[in-house]
Scaffold this motif. Structure first.
Motif, short mmCIF file in Angstrom:
data_model
loop_
_atom_site.label_atom_id
_atom_site.label_comp_id
_atom_site.label_asym_id
_atom_site.label_seq_id
_atom_site.Cartn_x
_atom_site.Cartn_y
_atom_site.Cartn_z
N VAL A 295 0.28 -6.65 12.96
CA VAL A 295 1.33 -6.29 12.00
C VAL A 295 1.17 -7.07 10.70
N VAL A 296 0.88 -8.36 10.81
CA VAL A 296 0.68 -9.19 9.62
C VAL A 296 -0.52 -8.69 8.82
N PHE A 297 -1.59 -8.34 9.54
CA PHE A 297 -2.79 -7.82 8.87
C PHE A 297 -2.48 -6.53 8.11
N LEU A 298 -1.76 -5.61 8.77
CA LEU A 298 -1.41 -4.34 8.13
C LEU A 298 -0.53 -4.57 6.90
N LEU A 299 0.42 -5.48 7.01
CA LEU A 299 1.34 -5.71 5.90
C LEU A 299 0.64 -6.31 4.68
N PHE A 300 -0.19 -7.32 4.91
CA PHE A 300 -0.78 -8.07 3.80
C PHE A 300 -2.05 -7.44 3.24
N PHE A 301 -2.81 -6.76 4.09
CA PHE A 301 -4.10 -6.24 3.64
C PHE A 301 -4.13 -4.73 3.47
N MET A 302 -3.08 -4.03 3.88
CA MET A 302 -3.05 -2.58 3.70
C MET A 302 -1.78 -2.11 2.99
N ILE A 303 -0.62 -2.41 3.55
CA ILE A 303 0.64 -1.93 2.97
C ILE A 303 0.89 -2.57 1.61
N TYR A 304 0.77 -3.90 1.55
CA TYR A 304 1.04 -4.60 0.29
C TYR A 304 0.15 -4.13 -0.86
N PRO A 305 -1.20 -4.02 -0.68
CA PRO A 305 -2.03 -3.52 -1.79
C PRO A 305 -1.65 -2.12 -2.26
N VAL B 12 1.37 -0.62 -2.03
CA VAL B 12 2.65 -0.68 -2.76
C VAL B 12 2.46 -1.34 -4.12
N TYR B 13 1.68 -2.43 -4.16
CA TYR B 13 1.44 -3.13 -5.43
C TYR B 13 0.71 -2.22 -6.42
N ASN B 14 -0.28 -1.48 -5.92
CA ASN B 14 -1.02 -0.56 -6.79
C ASN B 14 -0.11 0.53 -7.34
N LEU B 15 0.79 1.04 -6.50
CA LEU B 15 1.72 2.07 -6.94
C LEU B 15 2.66 1.54 -8.02
N LEU B 16 3.20 0.34 -7.82
CA LEU B 16 4.08 -0.26 -8.82
C LEU B 16 3.32 -0.56 -10.11
N LEU B 17 2.07 -0.99 -9.97
CA LEU B 17 1.24 -1.30 -11.14
C LEU B 17 1.01 -0.06 -12.00
N SER B 18 0.94 1.10 -11.36
CA SER B 18 0.68 2.33 -12.11
C SER B 18 1.85 2.73 -13.01
N THR C 152 -4.16 5.60 -7.33
CA THR C 152 -3.01 6.21 -6.66
C THR C 152 -3.22 7.70 -6.46
N ILE C 153 -3.78 8.37 -7.45
CA ILE C 153 -4.07 9.81 -7.32
C ILE C 153 -5.10 10.04 -6.21
N MET C 154 -6.12 9.19 -6.17
CA MET C 154 -7.11 9.28 -5.09
C MET C 154 -6.45 9.11 -3.73
N PHE C 155 -5.58 8.12 -3.64
CA PHE C 155 -4.89 7.87 -2.37
C PHE C 155 -4.04 9.08 -1.98
N GLY C 156 -3.39 9.70 -2.94
CA GLY C 156 -2.59 10.89 -2.66
C GLY C 156 -3.43 12.04 -2.15
N ILE C 157 -4.60 12.25 -2.77
CA ILE C 157 -5.49 13.33 -2.34
C ILE C 157 -5.96 13.10 -0.91
N LEU C 158 -6.40 11.87 -0.61
CA LEU C 158 -6.88 11.56 0.73
C LEU C 158 -5.75 11.60 1.76
N LEU C 159 -4.53 11.24 1.33
CA LEU C 159 -3.38 11.30 2.24
C LEU C 159 -3.09 12.74 2.63
N VAL C 160 -3.16 13.65 1.67
CA VAL C 160 -2.93 15.08 1.96
C VAL C 160 -3.98 15.60 2.93
#
Length: 305
Positions: free
Chosen positions: A29-39, A41-47, A282-290
């Motif tokens: 859970v810590v790994f997912l939060l700090f190395f996946m979820i946090y980047p 969310v941070y990238n989305l806010l940065l945009s 973020t756009i790349m992430f959205g495309i791959l998420l779809v």
């Protein structure tokens, strides 16, 4: 019947067991939060901010969708999407087709099969820098082996500037990426083929099915889950390709080989426009998420049948 004290002990044991299970889950859970979820969310806010090298530390202005409008109006962004689609589609089609052909070949028993299969896998283990150097040498304009061969057999009269021409550079990079991905496709498909019971092929032979009919009635249906997973992984991996581009062409000439990951890299680290780079990411992430959601939906339909 358990006494009150025994019931209390049982409850405490269950609680202790549950706590232990959650403690084992905590590192993941810590790994997912700090190395996946946090980047993400941070990238989305940065945009949604205006962050450059000048205000990287300090007050960062919130600009809403302004960065998205800027990127969408940039002709290089449209070109990077086009290049990414061409690169991904052609790479996946040829990697899968050649990989399947090799998997079918190596699924047969013949002398030296293990050695030949190992030699094919060696190409997958080569560093991308080495692969890029090899293909840069093969397709070099003046002294490249490809031009030398084509001139020797009389197909061309003068050397073709493969990597220096906007019309050919992208396809050279695609060829290099296909060569890199063939062994991975082969080994995954070979594993799927070896999991198909031989009795099914024997039953199909008894029913009078020839080799082509057995391929489409037995091999492909039973290999379908493996194919879907392989294509899904291939699309995600290929769409975010960066290393081959930076090694071989650095996006040139004239952005003809600039894919979306490289375009995001240029914006963020070459031009120091971190927010614009975050928009492309973020756009790349959205495309791959779809694409991922479409895959999961397809898998769900398959399992429900």
């Amino acid at each position: 019947m358990l006494s009150g004290q025994q019931t209390s002990i049982v409850k405490k044991t269950k609680i202790r067991s549950i706590k232990t299970e959650y403690l084992f889950l905590l590192p993941a859970v810590v790994f997912l939060l700090f190395f996946m979820i946090y980047p993400i969310v941070y990238n989305l806010l940065l945009s949604f901010k205006n962050v450059t090298l000048m205000n990287l530390v300090g007050i960062q202005e919130f600009v809403g969708l302004s960065n998205y409008k800027t990127v969408l109006k940039d002709p290089t962004f449209a070109l990077s999407i086009k290049n990414s689609l061409i690169f991904t589609i052609l790479s996946i089609v040829f990697q899968f087709t050649i990989g399947l052909a090799l998997a079918l070949y190596f699924n047969r028993k013949f002398p030296g099969r293990g050695i030949m299969r190992a030699l094919v896998l060696v190409t997958w283990m080569l560093p991308i820098v080495v692969v890029g150097a090899i293909f840069n040498w093969l397709f070099a304009g003046d002294y490249g082996l490809i031009n030398y061969f084509l001139q020797t057999v009389g197909i061309i009269d003068s050397p073709i500037p493969w990597l220096a021409s906007s019309s050919t550079a992208l396809y050279v990079v695609i060829i290099a990426n296909i060569w890199i991905g063939i062994p991975f496709n082969m080994i995954i498909l070979l594993g799927g083929l070896q999991g198909i019971p031989e009795e099914l092929y024997e039953a199909a032979r008894i029913d009078g099915a020839n080799s082509i009919q057995r391929f489409f009635s037995v091999t492909i249906p039973l290999l379908k889950p493996t194919i879907m997973i392989l294509l899904m992984l291939g699309i995600i991996y290929t769409f975010k390709t960066f290393d081959v581009i930076i090694v071989m062409t650095k996006g040139g000439p004239n952005n003809s080989t600039s894919l979306m990951p490289f375009y995001a890299y240029q914006l963020a680290f070459e031009r120091s426009q971190f927010s614009l780079g975050a928009v492309v990411s973020t756009i790349m992430f959205g495309i791959l998420l779809v694409i991922s959601l479409f895959y999961l939906k397809s898998i769900g339909k398959e399992e429900s049948l």
